[in-house]
Structures are given as structure tokens and as C-alpha cells.
Design an enzyme around this catalytic site. Sequence first.
Site, mmCIF file in Angstrom:
data_model
loop_
_atom_site.group_PDB
_atom_site.id
_atom_site.type_symbol
_atom_site.label_atom_id
_atom_site.label_comp_id
_atom_site.label_asym_id
_atom_site.label_seq_id
_atom_site.Cartn_x
_atom_site.Cartn_y
_atom_site.Cartn_z
ATOM 1 N N GLU A 1 4.079 -9.150 0.246
ATOM 2 C CA GLU A 1 4.543 -9.269 -1.397
ATOM 3 C C GLU A 1 3.860 -8.459 -2.092
ATOM 4 O OE1 GLU A 1 8.961 -11.364 -0.780
ATOM 5 O OE2 GLU A 1 7.546 -12.381 -2.107
ATOM 6 N N CYS A 2 3.624 -7.679 -3.027
ATOM 7 C CA CYS A 2 2.849 -7.054 -4.016
ATOM 8 C C CYS A 2 1.801 -7.631 -3.635
ATOM 9 C CB CYS A 2 3.679 -7.878 -5.211
ATOM 10 S SG CYS A 2 3.066 -6.561 -7.035
ATOM 11 N N GLY A 3 1.085 -8.705 -4.397
ATOM 12 C CA GLY A 3 -0.690 -9.256 -4.253
ATOM 13 C C GLY A 3 -0.884 -9.344 -3.106
#
Length: 185
Positions: A85-87
Site C-alpha cells: 500500500e502506498c509507500g
Amino acid sequence: MEKAAYTLIARNRESFSFIYQENIDRLADVRFFDPEHDVPDLNGVGLLYLPGGYPEKHLGALVANEACRHAIRDYAEQGGRIVAECGGMMYLCRSIVTDDGEFPMCGVLPYQITARRADRRLSLGYRRFTLDGREYRGHEFHYTQFLGEVPKSIVQVFNAKGEPVPSPVLRYKNVLASYTHLYHI
């Protein structure tokens, strides 16, 4: 006797810190590692969970831990299950580009992420999408972007009003990655 599968979660004060407690609570036999310092033993891992955070602020430590990046890439190539997720998704990409240069990441996904000041653009809001008959919900909050063309999404992502948004959900082998922080994995 084969070890039972467990969930391994990347956790660090800033690089990998955005995770819903409910997700941790729903997973069985959870263990943690720090991608800035640890080299994970991925034998017996049923799911590698790479939550969001700010990897772009700790690139030196993430790049220096080359053994961790290689272990994660090998795990993905061998069919290991990963949710990023994301990072975490940024960490799986080929590299992150900043005003200070280009920094190699895991190389599981063939994309570059830009964290350059000139490229910053806020992406913020609730997100939902349906994948394999299951609805996923979460939120998106980031300033980084894909460098160049945005990759093609495997599903359409919608905001809270039901309007389509251009945020892609990516799948490679058993890897599921996006900028969306999922509320229930």
C-alpha cells in the site's frame, strides 16, 4: 514438518507506519520486520504486507539494505503473496526519484516514482474498488506520483462519490499493489 504460514509486516516509525490496527488484528500469526535494518527470512511467510509510510524520506537506509530488497524481489518472483500500500508499493517499484537523484528499490514493479518537489501533487480521498468479486475500501493520501505514464489499472478505482479516479491497482504474479491504504485486507 513444514512450518505454518504466517504474515510478515514491514514496520518502521516513518517508512512503513500507516497500517490500520484492524488489519493486524484480522491476520493470524503476525510478525514484524524493519526494511531499513532487517533482512527478513521469508520461509514460511504466507503473506508479506508492506504498508504505507514515507520511504522517500529514508532512501539512504532502504538503499543500503540491499539484502532486504533482493529477498523481497526473490520472494515475489517465486510467487510469494504480497500486499503493498502506498509507500509499500513505492518500495516495490524499480526506483524512487528525488531532487537528489534516483534511488533503487526492490524492482518487483517496473515503475519509477517521483518525489521531486516540482512533481508533487496531492492525491487525497476515500477509495473503493472491486477485485475478484470482493469490494475493497480505503483511503489515499500522497504527494508522490508515477514518473511518466500512469500504469494501467487492473480495476477501476472510485472515490467516495462513486466517481472514477485515475489511481491504479497493480497486480504482478501474487503481488497486489496500489496507493490505496486498505481498510480490510
